[in-house]
Design a protein around this motif. Structure first.
Motif, short mmCIF file in Angstrom:
data_model
loop_
_atom_site.label_atom_id
_atom_site.label_comp_id
_atom_site.label_asym_id
_atom_site.label_seq_id
_atom_site.Cartn_x
_atom_site.Cartn_y
_atom_site.Cartn_z
N VAL A 140 -17.69 94.44 -81.90
CA VAL A 140 -17.19 94.75 -80.64
C VAL A 140 -15.69 94.84 -80.65
CG1 VAL A 140 -17.34 94.40 -78.17
CG2 VAL A 140 -19.32 93.81 -79.65
N PRO A 141 -15.01 95.85 -80.55
CA PRO A 141 -13.73 96.06 -80.54
C PRO A 141 -13.14 95.42 -79.11
CG PRO A 141 -14.66 97.99 -79.87
CD PRO A 141 -15.89 97.46 -80.24
N MET A 142 -11.72 94.90 -79.32
CA MET A 142 -11.21 94.47 -78.03
C MET A 142 -9.68 94.45 -78.42
SD MET A 142 -12.20 90.55 -77.69
CE MET A 142 -11.35 89.29 -78.87
N LEU A 160 -12.29 88.09 -71.89
CA LEU A 160 -13.66 88.63 -72.61
C LEU A 160 -14.68 89.28 -71.64
CD1 LEU A 160 -14.34 86.29 -75.33
CD2 LEU A 160 -12.78 88.11 -75.46
N ASN A 161 -14.14 89.34 -70.19
CA ASN A 161 -15.28 89.88 -69.10
C ASN A 161 -15.65 91.38 -69.69
OD1 ASN A 161 -14.68 87.72 -67.53
ND2 ASN A 161 -13.18 88.42 -66.86
N TYR A 162 -14.78 92.17 -69.86
CA TYR A 162 -15.13 93.55 -70.07
C TYR A 162 -15.67 93.77 -71.19
CZ TYR A 162 -14.14 98.75 -70.47
OH TYR A 162 -14.32 100.21 -70.62
N PRO A 163 -15.44 93.27 -72.50
CA PRO A 163 -16.41 93.53 -73.66
C PRO A 163 -17.77 92.59 -73.43
CG PRO A 163 -14.53 92.11 -74.46
CD PRO A 163 -14.27 92.67 -72.91
N VAL A 164 -17.87 91.84 -72.97
CA VAL A 164 -18.99 91.05 -72.71
C VAL A 164 -20.10 91.68 -71.66
CG1 VAL A 164 -20.17 88.84 -71.92
CG2 VAL A 164 -18.13 88.68 -73.36
N ILE A 165 -19.47 92.31 -70.73
CA ILE A 165 -20.39 93.03 -69.80
C ILE A 165 -20.80 94.27 -70.20
CG2 ILE A 165 -20.23 94.09 -67.69
CD1 ILE A 165 -18.17 92.20 -66.43
N SER A 166 -19.86 94.78 -70.84
CA SER A 166 -20.20 96.31 -71.52
C SER A 166 -21.40 95.99 -72.53
CB SER A 166 -18.79 96.90 -71.99
OG SER A 166 -18.06 97.21 -70.88
N HIS A 167 -21.15 94.95 -73.46
CA HIS A 167 -22.09 94.82 -74.43
C HIS A 167 -23.11 93.81 -74.24
CE1 HIS A 167 -20.23 97.19 -77.99
NE2 HIS A 167 -19.31 97.40 -77.17
N LYS A 168 -23.15 93.46 -72.88
CA LYS A 168 -24.24 92.53 -72.42
C LYS A 168 -24.45 91.34 -73.45
CE LYS A 168 -25.19 95.66 -69.27
NZ LYS A 168 -23.99 96.62 -69.74
#
Lengths: 193, 360
Positions: free
Chosen positions: B53-55, B65-73
């Protein structure tokens, strides 16, 4: 796409940002004539990088921007045609004004800076400097990271815009999280599968 | 479940934390067919067959990490080193591995900036984490003592040996020619102040003074080890040039050769979160001299010769006992192999899988 926090948009945004940077070999710098360098306080990495560049390109001229504490260390492996410019504190776009006073910016064909890792958000100030310099003239932008790899920015402007969008989305995500009902919407597609 | 793994920054050659990440993940991949794993951030150098998961992060702050975690569930985030922040409302388990609190307890050994990072971001991440993994009981006790974390939130998972088959006798490694005819005590580490390089050399020189006919050398190897880091007055010792050997950079194969051909191994660090070189030397069947402080007795058990790292006499005496007491040395060599088998990444992987299972 169900909402802007959909995985497909996230992946598209990140792949666009990543596409703006390529890993290259040191030999790629053999054609550079005059390189503006923001010195790194990772002294051994900095020194070895300069020496390696000079090895593939003995004719290169460096304009080295250093913090006062690095001046003596940097001058140990400078040649007569190189130039050192000192700066104090965090690098800002005011550096561009200083450079404009001290050197002929039009003669620069390349720029090098150092980072702990690729696309380090800590380098936002360096990106701002680069964007301002790019208004004067286009040049090749190189980045060496602490593990030794060297990268070329193919499209700095798009990369910077992409990173700004990413950071804005991160801030927006934080605000969404404060509203439970909105956060549930982001996860809704998972529940309906 | 979808589990995100956060490791350390890219390195030319894998060391400590990244080795642990790879060691555990390779074993988890062999036994876990249910969960999906993702490396957070560009991690292709880890050479794990796992999606990414890129970040993008700032190297001087904890990872948000809110954005990558929400986007990738993602259902769980497990960091092997970097402190991270995740909003409390996001339905994602948070696991932080802490190797040691040395930068917080002894900022004079690392840097003030790193000490502050541990005091603020690592501490806050530990407070918000659902589970903390400590790599030794000693690190666990430090986390309780200095961060006031409840004991029931902390699990101890010991390191294993990375690519342990390389330490077995059948793997010869790559010869270092100028050491082929040399009897030596080996020491492997970086030159951080807690590693007590000065004490090691002083102890060795004292041992040699008491045994003037002994031909043993002290061979020091590690990513940054060289004579520049030794105080000048120590370098003036009459036996320094003759008996202290810095190898400079060695490859992994050369390091294996060094382990296998050493007479014994010495690791007299002041403070460790685990003490991986002790395990490596034991796996190579070597008699080990090590400190009796912090986590090291958990690794060495009853299979090593202990010494007080603050006392050069104690170090010298331990070296003498191992080099000149053949019976003692053979006993330690046998016990070392038995003790080393108690640590493995397979074991660590199963423990970590059980922890992940708590979030299912």
């Amino acid at each position: 796409m169900n909402n802007i926090f959909d995985q497909s948009f996230y992946d598209f945004l990140c792949s666009t940002i990543d596409s703006c940077v390529d890993e290259i070999e040191m030999e790629h710098l053999s054609e550079c004539k005059k390189m503006l360098v923001i010195a790194s306080n990772a002294r051994e990495l900095f020194k070895q990088s300069i020496l390696q560049i000079r090895k593939v390109n003995p004719q290169i001229q460096f304009i080295m921007v250093v913090q006062e504490g690095m001046k003596e260390y940097s001058s140990e492996y400078m040649t007569l045609k190189d130039q050192i410019i000192t700066w104090s504190g965090k690098y800002t776009t005011e550096l561009v004004d200083l450079l404009g006073e001290k050197i002929d910016l039009f003669s620069i064909d390349s720029f090098l800076f150092f980072s702990k890792h690729l696309l380090d958000l800590r380098d936002n100030n360096i990106f701002e400097i680069l964007l301002k310099l790019s208004e004067v003239k286009e040049f090749s932008i190189y980045n060496i990271i602490f593990s030794g790899e060297i990268y070329l920015f193919r499209d700095l402007a798009l990369c910077c815009r992409g990173l700004k969008v990413y950071q804005a989305m991160e801030s927006f995500a934080e605000e969404i999280c404060d509203r439970q009902e909105l956060l549930k919407e982001c996860y809704k597609e998972v529940q309906t599968q | 479940m979808k589990i995100g793994i956060l490791s350390q920054l890219k390195e030319k050659n894998l060391t400590g934390i990244n080795k642990m990440t790879v060691g555990v993940m390779r074993e988890i991949q062999k036994i876990d067919e249910q969960n999906q794993y993702y490396l957070l951030g560009k991690s292709d150098w880890l050479k794990l067959d796992i999606d990414t998961v890129p970040m993008y992060q700032s190297s001087d702050r904890w990872g948000v990490l809110n954005y990558p975690v929400i986007s990738h569930k993602l259902n769980v985030v497990h960091s092997y080193y970097k402190a991270f922040d995740l909003h409390d409302n996001i339905p994602c388990g948070k696991i932080l591995t802490i190797n040691d609190l040395i930068p917080y307890i002894h900022p004079d050994w690392t840097s003030k900036k790193l000490g502050q990072y541990f005091d603020t971001e690592v501490r806050r991440c530990a407070e918000k984490a659902d589970v903390i993994i400590a790599i030794s009981e000693y690190t666990k006790s430090d986390i309780i003592r200095y961060f006031n974390i409840p004991e029931d939130k902390i699990r101890v998972v010991y390191c294993g040996l990375f690519e342990e088959e390389r330490y077995q006798r059948l793997q010869a490694g790559k010869t270092i020619d100028n050491l082929k005819q040399v009897d030596y005590i080996l020491s492997v580490s970086a030159i951080h102040l807690n590693k007590n390089q000065e004490g090691l050399i002083k102890g060795f020189l004292q041992f040699k003074e008491k045994r003037p006919d002994c031909g043993m050398k002290l061979v020091l190897t590690g990513p940054t080890r060289n004579a520049d880091s030794i105080p000048d007055d120590l370098k003036k010792h009459p036996n320094f040039e003759k008996d202290i050997i810095f190898t400079g950079y060695v490859t992994e194969d050369e390091l294996i050769w060094l382990y296998h051909n050493a007479a014994a191994f010495a690791y007299v660090s002041f403070y460790e979160g685990f003490g991986l070189p002790i395990l490596e030397a034991m796996a190579a069947g070597k008699a080990v001299i090590c400190s009796d402080t912090t986590s090291m007795p958990e690794v060495g058990g009853d299979a090593v010769e202990y010494c007080n790292p603050y006392d050069y006499e104690s170090i010298a005496s331990a070296m003498d006992n191992v080099v000149y007491n053949t019976q003692r040395r053979k006993y330690l060599e046998e016990q070392a192999l038995i003790q080393a088998k108690k640590f493995s990444y397979e074991k660590a992987a199963r423990q970590i899988l059980d922890i992940y299972g708590e979030f299912a």
